[in-house]
Design an enzyme around this catalytic site. Structure first.
Site, short mmCIF file in Angstrom:
data_model
loop_
_atom_site.label_atom_id
_atom_site.label_comp_id
_atom_site.label_asym_id
_atom_site.label_seq_id
_atom_site.Cartn_x
_atom_site.Cartn_y
_atom_site.Cartn_z
N LYS A 10 0.96 -1.31 0.14
CA LYS A 10 -0.06 0.15 0.05
C LYS A 10 0.90 1.29 -0.06
CE LYS A 10 -3.84 -2.27 2.62
NZ LYS A 10 -4.68 -2.01 3.63
N PHE A 58 -15.36 3.65 8.21
CA PHE A 58 -13.96 4.07 7.44
C PHE A 58 -13.80 3.88 6.13
CE2 PHE A 58 -13.79 -0.28 9.25
CZ PHE A 58 -13.46 -0.93 8.29
N ARG A 91 -1.16 -14.17 4.97
CA ARG A 91 -1.76 -13.50 6.03
C ARG A 91 -1.11 -13.91 7.42
NH1 ARG A 91 -6.87 -10.86 4.73
NH2 ARG A 91 -7.06 -10.65 7.03
N THR A 97 -5.27 -7.26 11.15
CA THR A 97 -5.50 -5.80 10.34
C THR A 97 -5.10 -4.79 11.26
OG1 THR A 97 -7.46 -7.08 9.66
CG2 THR A 97 -7.43 -4.87 9.51
N ARG A 108 2.94 -6.27 9.63
CA ARG A 108 1.96 -5.34 10.18
C ARG A 108 2.33 -4.65 11.38
NH1 ARG A 108 -3.93 -7.29 7.85
NH2 ARG A 108 -3.98 -6.00 5.86
N ASN A 122 -1.73 -0.17 7.46
CA ASN A 122 -0.91 -1.60 7.83
C ASN A 122 -0.07 -1.99 6.75
OD1 ASN A 122 -3.03 -2.21 6.21
ND2 ASN A 122 -4.24 -3.26 7.86
N HIS A 125 -1.81 -5.50 1.66
CA HIS A 125 -3.04 -6.03 1.61
C HIS A 125 -2.65 -7.55 1.32
CE1 HIS A 125 -7.09 -7.15 0.44
NE2 HIS A 125 -6.40 -7.93 -0.87
N1 UDP Z 1 -9.35 -0.89 8.23
C1 UDP Z 1 -9.45 0.12 9.16
N2 UDP Z 1 -10.22 0.27 10.14
C2 UDP Z 1 -10.87 -0.95 10.48
C3 UDP Z 1 -10.88 -2.09 9.72
C4 UDP Z 1 -10.15 -2.01 8.59
O1 UDP Z 1 -8.73 1.19 8.79
O2 UDP Z 1 -11.53 -0.82 11.60
C5 UDP Z 1 -8.38 -0.74 7.04
C6 UDP Z 1 -7.37 -1.49 7.05
O3 UDP Z 1 -6.23 -0.80 6.29
C7 UDP Z 1 -7.69 -2.84 6.56
C8 UDP Z 1 -8.58 -2.47 5.31
O4 UDP Z 1 -9.31 -1.21 5.82
O5 UDP Z 1 -6.44 -3.50 5.96
C9 UDP Z 1 -9.47 -3.46 4.85
O6 UDP Z 1 -9.98 -4.16 6.01
P1 UDP Z 1 -10.27 -5.57 6.09
O7 UDP Z 1 -11.36 -5.90 7.23
O8 UDP Z 1 -10.48 -6.21 4.66
O9 UDP Z 1 -8.92 -6.12 6.86
P2 UDP Z 1 -7.65 -6.87 5.95
O10 UDP Z 1 -8.24 -8.22 5.10
O11 UDP Z 1 -6.93 -6.00 5.31
O12 UDP Z 1 -6.86 -7.65 7.06
MG MG Z 2 -9.72 -7.78 3.71
#
Ligand code: UDP
Ligand code: MG
Length: 167
Positions: A10, A58, A91, A97, A108, A122, A125
């Site tokens: 990112k 968000f 992952r 996350t 992360r 973070n 992705h």
């Molecule tokens: N995100 C955030 N606040 C939250 C949850 C998610 O800013 O409470 C952002 C974060 O950058 C995350 C992205 O939104 O990577 C996508 O969220 P997802 O739940 O898909 O998490 P990921 O699969 O990236 O772990």
């Molecule tokens: Mg996701």
């Protein structure tokens, strides 16, 4: 089971010059990189990528974040990793996350932060499951951009398509 997974470095990862570190960490998986490119992310691409989060408070923040508007870096690096249990391996290395909850040795946990407005920056992705990986890979890459055949394709003849070539 061999799987494909979409990885995005990112805009915060690029701004912090973490590309090398992140790729080195991911190389621990022994997975194969089968596609890689730099992408300028349009609003449409970002919204399609995160469409399952459309109702979250968000949502607008993460659309801006993925487009690079928070980091003056309007690009991401997109890669496809392929191999045994690719999604879980990537992952696990990425970590949770929320970067504050991610294991401190994870990508992360090492490099992420939460902004004052609450966005989880973070740095990476990683697709979360097989169907999301397929949806995301088809969104970010054309079949010709990967060196293995990941999903079924078809041939079409396109007429009068304007495309840019080297002059
Ligand atoms: N995100 C955030 N606040 C939250 C949850 C998610 O800013 O409470 C952002 C974060 O950058 C995350 C992205 O939104 O990577 C996508 O969220 P997802 O739940 O898909 O998490 P990921 O699969 O990236 O772990
Ligand atoms: Mg996701």
């Amino acid at each position: 089971m061999d799987q494909a997974v979409l990885i995005l470095i990112k805009p915060d990862g690029l701004k912090k010059s973490l590309t090398g570190n992140i790729l080195t960490r991911l190389s621990e998986t022994k997975l194969e990189i089968v596609a890689a490119k730099m992408v300028r992310v349009t609003k449409e691409l970002a919204e399609e990528h995160y469409k399952h989060l459309k109702d979250k408070p968000f949502f607008n923040d993460i659309i801006q974040y993925l487009q690079g508007q928070l980091h003056d870096r309007k690009k991401v690096m997109a890669l496809i990793y392929w191999g045994q249990d690719a999604i879980k391996k990537c992952r696990d290395l990425a970590g949770a996350t929320n970067p504050e909850e991610a294991e401190s040795t994870s990508i992360r946990g090492s490099y992420g932060r939460i902004t004052t407005s609450g966005v989880y920056e973070n740095v990476i992705h990683v697709s979360s499951n097989d169907s999301e990986a397929e949806r995301e890979i088809k969104l970010w890459f054309a079949p010709d951009e990967t060196i293995v055949d990941l999903y079924a394709t078809k041939s079409i003849v396109q007429q009068e398509v304007k495309s840019k070539v080297w002059a």
